[in-house]
Design a protein around this motif. Structure first.
Motif, PDB file in Angstrom:
ATOM      1  N   ARG A  17       0.839  -1.202   0.000  1.00  9.80           N
ATOM      2  CA  ARG A  17       0.000   0.000   0.000  1.00  9.80           C
ATOM      3  C   ARG A  17       0.871   1.247   0.000  1.00  9.80           C
ATOM      4  O   ARG A  17       1.800   1.363   0.798  1.00  9.80           O
ATOM      5  CB  ARG A  17      -0.908   0.031   1.237  1.00  9.80           C
ATOM      6  CG  ARG A  17      -1.958  -1.030   1.193  1.00  9.80           C
ATOM      7  CD  ARG A  17      -2.853  -0.955   2.378  1.00  9.80           C
ATOM      8  NE  ARG A  17      -2.073  -1.250   3.582  1.00  9.80           N
ATOM      9  CZ  ARG A  17      -2.517  -1.096   4.805  1.00  9.80           C
ATOM     10  NH1 ARG A  17      -3.717  -0.641   5.018  1.00  9.80           N
ATOM     11  NH2 ARG A  17      -1.753  -1.377   5.832  1.00  9.80           N
ATOM     12  N   SER A  28      -4.726   7.644  -5.122  1.00 15.38           N
ATOM     13  CA  SER A  28      -4.310   7.349  -6.485  1.00 15.38           C
ATOM     14  C   SER A  28      -4.982   6.056  -6.949  1.00 15.38           C
ATOM     15  O   SER A  28      -5.511   5.282  -6.159  1.00 15.38           O
ATOM     16  CB  SER A  28      -2.789   7.203  -6.558  1.00 15.38           C
ATOM     17  OG  SER A  28      -2.382   6.051  -5.836  1.00 15.38           O
ATOM     18  N   GLN A  29      -4.943   5.814  -8.237  1.00 17.49           N
ATOM     19  CA  GLN A  29      -5.538   4.602  -8.789  1.00 17.49           C
ATOM     20  C   GLN A  29      -4.849   3.364  -8.242  1.00 17.49           C
ATOM     21  O   GLN A  29      -5.496   2.352  -7.976  1.00 17.49           O
ATOM     22  CB  GLN A  29      -5.478   4.621 -10.310  1.00 17.49           C
ATOM     23  CG  GLN A  29      -6.419   5.615 -10.936  1.00 17.49           C
ATOM     24  CD  GLN A  29      -6.353   5.588 -12.449  1.00 17.49           C
ATOM     25  OE1 GLN A  29      -5.442   5.006 -13.028  1.00 17.49           O
ATOM     26  NE2 GLN A  29      -7.313   6.218 -13.085  1.00 17.49           N
ATOM     27  N   GLU A  30      -3.531   3.456  -8.073  1.00 18.05           N
ATOM     28  CA  GLU A  30      -2.783   2.322  -7.530  1.00 18.05           C
ATOM     29  C   GLU A  30      -3.238   2.024  -6.101  1.00 18.05           C
ATOM     30  O   GLU A  30      -3.470   0.869  -5.745  1.00 18.05           O
ATOM     31  CB  GLU A  30      -1.291   2.621  -7.546  1.00 18.05           C
ATOM     32  CG  GLU A  30      -0.456   1.499  -6.961  1.00 18.05           C
ATOM     33  CD  GLU A  30       1.006   1.863  -6.793  1.00 18.05           C
ATOM     34  OE1 GLU A  30       1.768   0.975  -6.372  1.00 18.05           O
ATOM     35  OE2 GLU A  30       1.385   3.014  -7.065  1.00 18.05           O
ATOM     36  N   ALA A  33      -6.687   0.440  -6.105  1.00 21.81           N
ATOM     37  CA  ALA A  33      -6.668  -0.943  -6.580  1.00 21.81           C
ATOM     38  C   ALA A  33      -6.124  -1.882  -5.506  1.00 21.81           C
ATOM     39  O   ALA A  33      -6.693  -2.957  -5.269  1.00 21.81           O
ATOM     40  CB  ALA A  33      -5.819  -1.047  -7.848  1.00 21.81           C
ATOM     41  N   VAL A  34      -5.045  -1.483  -4.843  1.00 22.55           N
ATOM     42  CA  VAL A  34      -4.463  -2.317  -3.787  1.00 22.55           C
ATOM     43  C   VAL A  34      -5.448  -2.457  -2.635  1.00 22.55           C
ATOM     44  O   VAL A  34      -5.673  -3.552  -2.128  1.00 22.55           O
ATOM     45  CB  VAL A  34      -3.111  -1.735  -3.302  1.00 22.55           C
ATOM     46  CG1 VAL A  34      -2.636  -2.439  -2.046  1.00 22.55           C
ATOM     47  CG2 VAL A  34      -2.064  -1.857  -4.391  1.00 22.55           C
TER      48      VAL A  34
END
Length: 57
Positions: A17, A28-30, A33-34
């Motif tokens: 993370r 953020s998108q990352e 998603a995580v």
């Protein structure tokens, strides 16, 4: 042996993370998603096992 693999994947996701403490408001998108994958994996675990992941030192 499925729960052992899940346990390792959850630990890896928690370490991956971008903002593990949630103090910086990283959206953020990352990060989303995580967090979504981590949430999905944790919800699949029994309640007592979820607590061990979230509150274990």
């Amino acid at each position: 042996m499925g729960w052992k693999r899940d346990r390792e994947e959850i630990r890896q996701l928690m370490a991956a993370r971008p903002d593990p403490e949630g103090k910086h408001g990283n959206e953020s998108q990352e990060a989303q998603a995580v967090n979504a994958e981590l949430d999905r994996k944790l919800r699949a675990q029994p309640v007592w096992r979820r607590g061990r992941f979230l509150y274990d030192d």
